[in-house]
Design a protein around this motif. Sequence first.
Motif, mmCIF file in Angstrom:
data_model
loop_
_atom_site.group_PDB
_atom_site.id
_atom_site.type_symbol
_atom_site.label_atom_id
_atom_site.label_comp_id
_atom_site.label_asym_id
_atom_site.label_seq_id
_atom_site.Cartn_x
_atom_site.Cartn_y
_atom_site.Cartn_z
ATOM 1 N N ALA B 259 0.855 -1.184 0.000
ATOM 2 C CA ALA B 259 0.000 0.000 0.000
ATOM 3 C C ALA B 259 0.894 1.238 0.000
ATOM 4 O O ALA B 259 1.889 1.301 0.714
ATOM 5 C CB ALA B 259 -0.893 0.004 1.240
ATOM 6 N N GLY B 260 0.531 2.198 -0.845
ATOM 7 C CA GLY B 260 1.339 3.415 -0.947
ATOM 8 C C GLY B 260 2.529 3.279 -1.877
ATOM 9 O O GLY B 260 3.320 4.209 -2.012
ATOM 10 N N LEU B 275 -5.745 -4.848 -15.173
ATOM 11 C CA LEU B 275 -5.428 -4.004 -14.019
ATOM 12 C C LEU B 275 -6.480 -4.300 -12.954
ATOM 13 O O LEU B 275 -7.678 -4.086 -13.170
ATOM 14 C CB LEU B 275 -5.464 -2.525 -14.418
ATOM 15 C CG LEU B 275 -5.126 -1.535 -13.317
ATOM 16 C CD1 LEU B 275 -3.672 -1.687 -12.859
ATOM 17 C CD2 LEU B 275 -5.377 -0.107 -13.782
ATOM 18 N N LYS B 276 -6.004 -4.804 -11.806
ATOM 19 C CA LYS B 276 -6.937 -5.272 -10.771
ATOM 20 C C LYS B 276 -7.418 -4.105 -9.912
ATOM 21 O O LYS B 276 -7.137 -4.036 -8.716
ATOM 22 C CB LYS B 276 -6.270 -6.365 -9.954
ATOM 23 C CG LYS B 276 -5.963 -7.597 -10.805
ATOM 24 C CD LYS B 276 -5.077 -8.602 -10.094
ATOM 25 C CE LYS B 276 -4.750 -9.770 -11.025
ATOM 26 N NZ LYS B 276 -3.653 -10.612 -10.512
ATOM 27 N N LEU B 277 -8.165 -3.205 -10.550
ATOM 28 C CA LEU B 277 -8.608 -1.983 -9.854
ATOM 29 C C LEU B 277 -9.534 -2.301 -8.687
ATOM 30 O O LEU B 277 -9.613 -1.515 -7.742
ATOM 31 C CB LEU B 277 -9.344 -1.059 -10.821
ATOM 32 C CG LEU B 277 -8.575 0.119 -11.408
ATOM 33 C CD1 LEU B 277 -9.542 1.064 -12.100
ATOM 34 C CD2 LEU B 277 -7.767 0.873 -10.356
ATOM 35 N N GLU B 278 -10.238 -3.438 -8.750
ATOM 36 C CA GLU B 278 -11.155 -3.766 -7.657
ATOM 37 C C GLU B 278 -10.390 -3.974 -6.346
ATOM 38 O O GLU B 278 -10.950 -3.864 -5.271
ATOM 39 C CB GLU B 278 -11.993 -5.008 -8.006
ATOM 40 C CG GLU B 278 -11.292 -6.353 -7.905
ATOM 41 C CD GLU B 278 -10.384 -6.679 -9.093
ATOM 42 O OE1 GLU B 278 -10.057 -5.766 -9.887
ATOM 43 O OE2 GLU B 278 -10.004 -7.861 -9.219
ATOM 44 N N LEU B 280 -6.913 -2.610 -6.191
ATOM 45 C CA LEU B 280 -5.917 -1.533 -6.112
ATOM 46 C C LEU B 280 -6.515 -0.147 -5.890
ATOM 47 O O LEU B 280 -5.799 0.765 -5.480
ATOM 48 C CB LEU B 280 -5.062 -1.518 -7.386
ATOM 49 C CG LEU B 280 -4.180 -2.745 -7.626
ATOM 50 C CD1 LEU B 280 -3.373 -2.577 -8.910
ATOM 51 C CD2 LEU B 280 -3.236 -3.005 -6.452
ATOM 52 N N TRP B 281 -7.806 0.046 -6.152
ATOM 53 C CA TRP B 281 -8.369 1.409 -6.099
ATOM 54 C C TRP B 281 -8.112 2.059 -4.744
ATOM 55 O O TRP B 281 -7.922 3.277 -4.672
ATOM 56 C CB TRP B 281 -9.872 1.417 -6.425
ATOM 57 C CG TRP B 281 -10.748 0.877 -5.320
ATOM 58 C CD1 TRP B 281 -11.175 -0.402 -5.170
ATOM 59 C CD2 TRP B 281 -11.292 1.618 -4.216
ATOM 60 N NE1 TRP B 281 -11.937 -0.522 -4.039
ATOM 61 C CE2 TRP B 281 -12.026 0.699 -3.438
ATOM 62 C CE3 TRP B 281 -11.229 2.951 -3.810
ATOM 63 C CZ2 TRP B 281 -12.695 1.075 -2.263
ATOM 64 C CZ3 TRP B 281 -11.888 3.333 -2.640
ATOM 65 C CH2 TRP B 281 -12.614 2.398 -1.877
ATOM 66 N N SER B 282 -8.081 1.258 -3.690
ATOM 67 C CA SER B 282 -7.952 1.824 -2.336
ATOM 68 C C SER B 282 -6.544 1.681 -1.779
ATOM 69 O O SER B 282 -6.313 1.945 -0.601
ATOM 70 C CB SER B 282 -8.925 1.113 -1.393
ATOM 71 O OG SER B 282 -8.581 -0.262 -1.275
ATOM 72 N N ARG B 283 -5.574 1.269 -2.608
ATOM 73 C CA ARG B 283 -4.259 0.911 -2.058
ATOM 74 C C ARG B 283 -3.212 2.019 -2.235
ATOM 75 O O ARG B 283 -2.036 1.809 -1.949
ATOM 76 C CB ARG B 283 -3.759 -0.389 -2.704
ATOM 77 C CG ARG B 283 -4.713 -1.573 -2.478
ATOM 78 C CD ARG B 283 -4.304 -2.464 -1.356
ATOM 79 N NE ARG B 283 -2.994 -3.039 -1.554
ATOM 80 C CZ ARG B 283 -2.222 -3.491 -0.571
ATOM 81 N NH1 ARG B 283 -2.642 -3.414 0.674
ATOM 82 N NH2 ARG B 283 -1.048 -4.012 -0.817
ATOM 83 N N ASN B 284 -3.621 3.187 -2.715
ATOM 84 C CA ASN B 284 -2.700 4.334 -2.826
ATOM 85 C C ASN B 284 -1.460 3.976 -3.655
ATOM 86 O O ASN B 284 -0.321 4.189 -3.245
ATOM 87 C CB ASN B 284 -2.273 4.837 -1.436
ATOM 88 C CG ASN B 284 -3.441 5.309 -0.584
ATOM 89 O OD1 ASN B 284 -4.547 4.778 -0.685
ATOM 90 N ND2 ASN B 284 -3.215 6.317 0.231
ATOM 91 N N ILE B 285 -1.729 3.428 -4.827
ATOM 92 C CA ILE B 285 -0.672 2.946 -5.714
ATOM 93 C C ILE B 285 -0.427 3.955 -6.837
ATOM 94 O O ILE B 285 -1.353 4.594 -7.310
ATOM 95 C CB ILE B 285 -1.118 1.611 -6.378
ATOM 96 C CG1 ILE B 285 -1.462 0.570 -5.335
ATOM 97 C CG2 ILE B 285 -0.061 1.088 -7.344
ATOM 98 C CD1 ILE B 285 -0.336 0.192 -4.438
ATOM 99 N N THR B 286 0.811 4.052 -7.277
ATOM 100 C CA THR B 286 1.150 4.851 -8.456
ATOM 101 C C THR B 286 1.768 3.922 -9.503
ATOM 102 O O THR B 286 2.720 3.192 -9.192
ATOM 103 C CB THR B 286 2.157 5.955 -8.089
ATOM 104 O OG1 THR B 286 1.572 6.792 -7.096
ATOM 105 C CG2 THR B 286 2.516 6.800 -9.319
ATOM 106 N N ILE B 287 1.206 3.930 -10.696
ATOM 107 C CA ILE B 287 1.712 3.120 -11.810
ATOM 108 C C ILE B 287 2.232 4.080 -12.867
ATOM 109 O O ILE B 287 1.522 5.011 -13.242
ATOM 110 C CB ILE B 287 0.585 2.258 -12.420
ATOM 111 C CG1 ILE B 287 0.001 1.321 -11.364
ATOM 112 C CG2 ILE B 287 1.100 1.473 -13.637
ATOM 113 C CD1 ILE B 287 -1.279 0.630 -11.813
#
Lengths: 347, 347
Positions: B259-260, B275-278, B280-287
Amino acid sequence: MKALVYHGPGKRTWEDKARPTVEKPTDAIVKIARTTICGTDLHILKGDVRAVAAGRILGHEGVGVVAAVGAAVSGFKAGDRVLISCITSCGTCEACRKGMYSHCAKGGGWILGNLIDGTQAEYVRIPFADTSLYHVPKGSDEDALVMLSDILPTGFECGVLKGQVKPGDTVAVIGAGPVGLAVLMTAQFYSPAEIIVVDLDDNRLKAAKALGATKTVNSGDGKAAEAVRALTAGRGVDVAIEAVGIPATFEMCQDIVAAGGFIANVGVHGTSVELKLERLWSRNITITTRLVDTVSIPMLLASVASGRLQPRQLITHEFALEEFMKAYDVFGNAAREKALKVIVRAV
Amino acid sequence: MKALVYHGPGKRTWEDKARPTVEKPTDAIVKIARTTICGTDLHILKGDVRAVAAGRILGHEGVGVVAAVGAAVSGFKAGDRVLISCITSCGTCEACRKGMYSHCAKGGGWILGNLIDGTQAEYVRIPFADTSLYHVPKGSDEDALVMLSDILPTGFECGVLKGQVKPGDTVAVIGAGPVGLAVLMTAQFYSPAEIIVVDLDDNRLKAAKALGATKTVNSGDGKAAEAVRALTAGRGVDVAIEAVGIPATFEMCQDIVAAGGFIANVGVHGTSVELKLERLWSRNITITTRLVDTVSIPMLLASVASGRLQPRQLITHEFALEEFMKAYDVFGNAAREKALKVIVRAV
């Protein structure tokens, strides 16, 4: 006390529940003065958020008065007027000390109206009160401050900050619901040259225009990406902000972002999406996700106090606490009712 | 002159071609002293890069001596020893003035050995010479400098800079080919606490250990993500850098990022990925994605000059220019030949 209670998919009641009490020394009990309903509450009612158990009081936004505090609470006392953050934070774990309160490792994060009882009630228990409540400045418009519990920090942190909106940028906001409009309002802190708002609902696009959108696009014809590209002379936008939460709108962001641009995801997604890496690998794109941390609440309070930010503009309907079931009926039919945010007030 | 020429998928020859001449006032003609072969050249030979026409001289890396310059070239003269950037930049368009040379709007970008004839020849024409060549510092190891044409800037800019590698971070590098190893070498500029390198080939993992990997994982058993998570006590890595270019390795990055954290894509992708947005949406990720801009070449030249960076470590095989066909045979069978980068020298 009375409370709005979830009883499984599609079932909600306004019923009697036990009034919460201090359970831990870091707790505060807050008497709710004003609260609201979030799109997330509608998701819960559809059964989309499986962690929420039947019997749970919903709600994670509100302003109220401290009724009681535990022995370890030092920053608040009974009688203080407070803004409740939708994110609870212990303030001491590794994530909290990085400002990533959403990932609090000691039982915080988004728990209100989710893992513990929430704010759609006469009283609510707030864990880690010192780091999860904010003092309401004297003379505040408390209706407006309810918008600072969740939607304004969400739009600002997940959309504007993650999207790195800068002066002169062309920004597209996909979705003009309350969170999309919160993106629109707070993007203006950074003076972008253009803000293009895309939605299916002309009424919401009209609201977007009133709140500062320089251009609007109705996506009903399925050609919104082409329209946005045409508005940017084919170049695309510097920042595309997704504020809906479905694959089609995330894919639209991929179609409209310029080389070197940002896609900031704000929406809550229930399924995976196709990432067109075969096209994007060479386009110097940054894609971000974030669950709101509410670290921006102090800044937003200052912006409201100065008049720079006017969240009351998002409120379309008002209800008394005992009208909570009706408030849900209206908010649940937002397009027909032309509803943005509803405010629910204790007398 | 002699040159390595692409004649459609699977077909390459070492043949006579006309020696290039100055076509525009901003051109320079460079006599190649040293060049190499890139994984991208193998992709071209497979037919993956459709823009490359039959008859094209391949190659986008090299060091040489200026043979002639056009009237508008001010920074270089005949006899100067130069490093050739794989990215050509006009230096004047909007993209170039932002440092995004890869997206040069006036005919630059990655054109060498792609849209115009490249460096795998006795001579090459370099457009926009003033902003696409670099002076070779006196006393340089010119074999080593060939690694600065593409792979070191690529690993550094697309992987390390975009991934925002910081002191104390745990970094995973997926893929230990030459570019993955370039990521590994340049990540150490920022003193991360751990660098975990993942690959299928034990020989490459051994090279990674020698170049500073703190841990290595062979992904042959299909359980590399679990192994990386175990190495981080279940937390995941701060930065996951994809240096392969296939869906499986991009998905692995999604499975191991904390996370982050950051996922920095370096690989060249031919298909879309899930892209597993379901999740990752809440994981504060930067791609991030990026085509190398080679803005870091001056910094890398300084780092090589000081001895802080030793790119010669990436060179496993050496050939004379007339052995170019053999050099391809070896580099094209990298695992069997235990090849990383090959160097090809004019006498």
